[in-house]
Design a protein around this motif. Sequence first.
Motif, PDB file in Angstrom:
ATOM      1  N   GLN A   1      91.867  87.628 109.369  1.00 43.92           N
ATOM      2  CA  GLN A   1      90.821  87.777 108.358  1.00 43.92           C
ATOM      3  C   GLN A   1      90.706  86.837 107.087  1.00 43.92           C
ATOM      4  O   GLN A   1      89.591  86.520 106.889  1.00 43.92           O
ATOM      5  N   GLN A   2      91.956  86.617 106.772  1.00 46.07           N
ATOM      6  CA  GLN A   2      91.902  85.496 105.663  1.00 46.07           C
ATOM      7  C   GLN A   2      91.406  84.487 105.822  1.00 46.07           C
ATOM      8  O   GLN A   2      90.576  83.630 105.273  1.00 46.07           O
ATOM      9  N   VAL A   3      91.881  83.827 107.193  1.00 48.58           N
ATOM     10  CA  VAL A   3      91.505  82.256 107.497  1.00 48.58           C
ATOM     11  C   VAL A   3      89.774  82.272 107.577  1.00 48.58           C
ATOM     12  O   VAL A   3      89.228  81.640 107.274  1.00 48.58           O
ATOM     13  N   ALA A   4      89.473  83.638 108.093  1.00 44.98           N
ATOM     14  CA  ALA A   4      87.576  83.580 108.358  1.00 44.98           C
ATOM     15  C   ALA A   4      87.140  83.797 106.909  1.00 44.98           C
ATOM     16  O   ALA A   4      85.673  83.394 107.020  1.00 44.98           O
ATOM     17  N   PHE A   5      87.736  83.970 105.939  1.00 46.93           N
ATOM     18  CA  PHE A   5      86.990  83.850 104.652  1.00 46.93           C
ATOM     19  C   PHE A   5      86.609  82.291 104.306  1.00 46.93           C
ATOM     20  O   PHE A   5      86.078  82.029 103.348  1.00 46.93           O
ATOM     21  N   GLY A   6      87.574  81.610 105.023  1.00 46.00           N
ATOM     22  CA  GLY A   6      87.287  80.053 104.918  1.00 46.00           C
ATOM     23  C   GLY A   6      88.604  79.774 103.698  1.00 46.00           C
ATOM     24  O   GLY A   6      89.388  80.698 103.422  1.00 46.00           O
ATOM     25  N   PRO A   7      88.601  78.439 103.232  1.00 44.32           N
ATOM     26  CA  PRO A   7      89.846  77.981 102.509  1.00 44.32           C
ATOM     27  C   PRO A   7      89.789  78.974 101.066  1.00 44.32           C
ATOM     28  O   PRO A   7      88.606  79.373 100.614  1.00 44.32           O
ATOM     29  N   ARG A   8      91.033  79.499 100.740  1.00 48.86           N
ATOM     30  CA  ARG A   8      90.757  80.279  99.401  1.00 48.86           C
ATOM     31  C   ARG A   8      91.426  79.499  98.265  1.00 48.86           C
ATOM     32  O   ARG A   8      92.442  79.744  97.780  1.00 48.86           O
ATOM     33  N   VAL A   9      90.452  78.568  98.256  1.00 50.94           N
ATOM     34  CA  VAL A   9      90.849  77.565  96.953  1.00 50.94           C
ATOM     35  C   VAL A   9      90.234  78.199  95.617  1.00 50.94           C
ATOM     36  O   VAL A   9      88.828  78.799  95.892  1.00 50.94           O
ATOM     37  N   PRO A  10      91.039  78.210  94.322  1.00 46.95           N
ATOM     38  CA  PRO A  10      90.343  78.900  92.981  1.00 46.95           C
ATOM     39  C   PRO A  10      89.094  78.424  92.799  1.00 46.95           C
ATOM     40  O   PRO A  10      88.423  76.960  93.251  1.00 46.95           O
ATOM     41  N   ASN A  11      88.147  79.250  92.581  1.00 47.12           N
ATOM     42  CA  ASN A  11      86.771  79.056  92.048  1.00 47.12           C
ATOM     43  C   ASN A  11      85.748  78.923  93.373  1.00 47.12           C
ATOM     44  O   ASN A  11      84.573  78.478  93.100  1.00 47.12           O
ATOM     45  N   THR A  12      86.154  79.216  94.597  1.00 46.09           N
ATOM     46  CA  THR A  12      85.356  78.916  95.710  1.00 46.09           C
ATOM     47  C   THR A  12      84.901  80.621  96.110  1.00 46.09           C
ATOM     48  O   THR A  12      85.597  81.366  95.761  1.00 46.09           O
ATOM     49  N   ASP A  13      84.004  80.611  97.034  1.00 42.43           N
ATOM     50  CA  ASP A  13      83.526  81.905  97.461  1.00 42.43           C
ATOM     51  C   ASP A  13      84.637  82.483  98.500  1.00 42.43           C
ATOM     52  O   ASP A  13      84.738  83.690  98.280  1.00 42.43           O
ATOM     53  N   GLY A  14      85.392  81.662  99.195  1.00 40.67           N
ATOM     54  CA  GLY A  14      86.597  82.327  99.917  1.00 40.67           C
ATOM     55  C   GLY A  14      87.554  83.025  99.197  1.00 40.67           C
ATOM     56  O   GLY A  14      88.040  84.034  99.506  1.00 40.67           O
ATOM     57  N   HIS A  15      87.863  82.394  98.177  1.00 40.50           N
ATOM     58  CA  HIS A  15      88.850  82.801  97.401  1.00 40.50           C
ATOM     59  C   HIS A  15      88.276  84.149  96.421  1.00 40.50           C
ATOM     60  O   HIS A  15      89.197  85.141  96.640  1.00 40.50           O
ATOM     61  N   ARG A  16      87.042  83.946  95.988  1.00 41.86           N
ATOM     62  CA  ARG A  16      86.666  85.400  95.399  1.00 41.86           C
ATOM     63  C   ARG A  16      86.525  86.557  96.512  1.00 41.86           C
ATOM     64  O   ARG A  16      86.925  87.606  96.151  1.00 41.86           O
ATOM     65  N   ARG A  17      86.392  86.186  97.727  1.00 39.49           N
ATOM     66  CA  ARG A  17      85.919  87.246  98.781  1.00 39.49           C
ATOM     67  C   ARG A  17      87.450  87.737  99.056  1.00 39.49           C
ATOM     68  O   ARG A  17      87.731  88.964  99.122  1.00 39.49           O
ATOM     69  N   GLN A  18      88.317  86.898  99.292  1.00 38.30           N
ATOM     70  CA  GLN A  18      89.705  87.368  99.493  1.00 38.30           C
ATOM     71  C   GLN A  18      90.132  88.108  98.341  1.00 38.30           C
ATOM     72  O   GLN A  18      90.935  89.299  98.653  1.00 38.30           O
ATOM     73  N   ALA A  19      89.928  87.997  97.232  1.00 40.17           N
ATOM     74  CA  ALA A  19      90.541  88.690  96.079  1.00 40.17           C
ATOM     75  C   ALA A  19      90.060  90.073  96.042  1.00 40.17           C
ATOM     76  O   ALA A  19      90.674  91.043  95.943  1.00 40.17           O
TER      77      ALA A  19
END
Length: 310
Positions: free
Chosen positions: A44-62
């Motif tokens: 599920q986390q990898v599916a969010f895309g990279p969890r790099v601060p200030n990106t959409d994947g990061h916000r979605r994982q939070a």
Amino acid sequence: MPSFRLAALALPAVTLAAFAACQEAPARPPREFDGARALEYAAQQVAFGPRVPNTDGHRRQAAWLDSLLRQRADTVIVQAWTHVTAKGDSLALTNLIARFRPDASRRLLFLAHWDTRPYSDGPNAKQKNVPVPGANDGASGVAVLLGVADALKRTPPTIGVDLLFVDGEDYADFGTEANDVLIGSRYYGTHQVPGPKPEYAVLFDMVGDRDLRIAPEGNSLIAAPEIMTMIWKTAKLVGHDNVFVDGQGTSLTDDHMELQKAGIRAVDVVDFDYPYWHTGEDTMDKISAASLGVVGDVAMALVRRGLDGQ
Ligand SMILES: [Zn+2]
């Protein structure tokens, strides 16, 4: 192994009767950790895309983590702040702390970083400008902590347990931009949460490798050798000494160092022998439910053993 005997007593009477019929107590504590489920948490986390601060994947994982933890823990503390990097980027960062028995005076802490690296600069990286997918470096540690949260919701601990998800571990260069890595653990260390400090802390980082082999990390052996001995002894008790091997692993600068600076006995459980480290190939096919299950079993056994007899 008094705590294991206690665990057996807590089993339903019918199970006890079955053990009695076998004339033998179980050699190992019950396996509570679901490795397959943990692998789903990583996917599920990898599916969010990279969890790099200030990106959409990061916000979605939070948001995902926040919601999952609120359904499982007694309390969730969110630490949200802005970190300005040496290069002048303003990063919106978030630590999450899921607390079980928040009023218990004796506690332990498990942590993992949930962010991923914005670029690939590992020795085997083919393309430097791609973000690291972070199946192992990021998602695996979080997946173990989430599996622990599931098990603690099913059977609450007798001690206090905090699960700390730190942000901004992997944002920059560890050599030249030391203030822009390990950001979340440094923030936690300098912004204490209410109540007593944990008696010890275990960082889980890169613990999903299909070919998992965890040797004691050097800086952990220096700072808290007694905790390392206790963890490796526990791994042996649950039958995972084929993965938690003796000897000495690499010495790493990782989130445990920031907790050590805050006066917490913190160690790093990590398999640094991973060819896909900091590359675009740190993907789901490199990690396994079995490996996450091994680490999850050890984590749960640490909780169930309690804080005496270290
Ligand atoms: Zn990393």
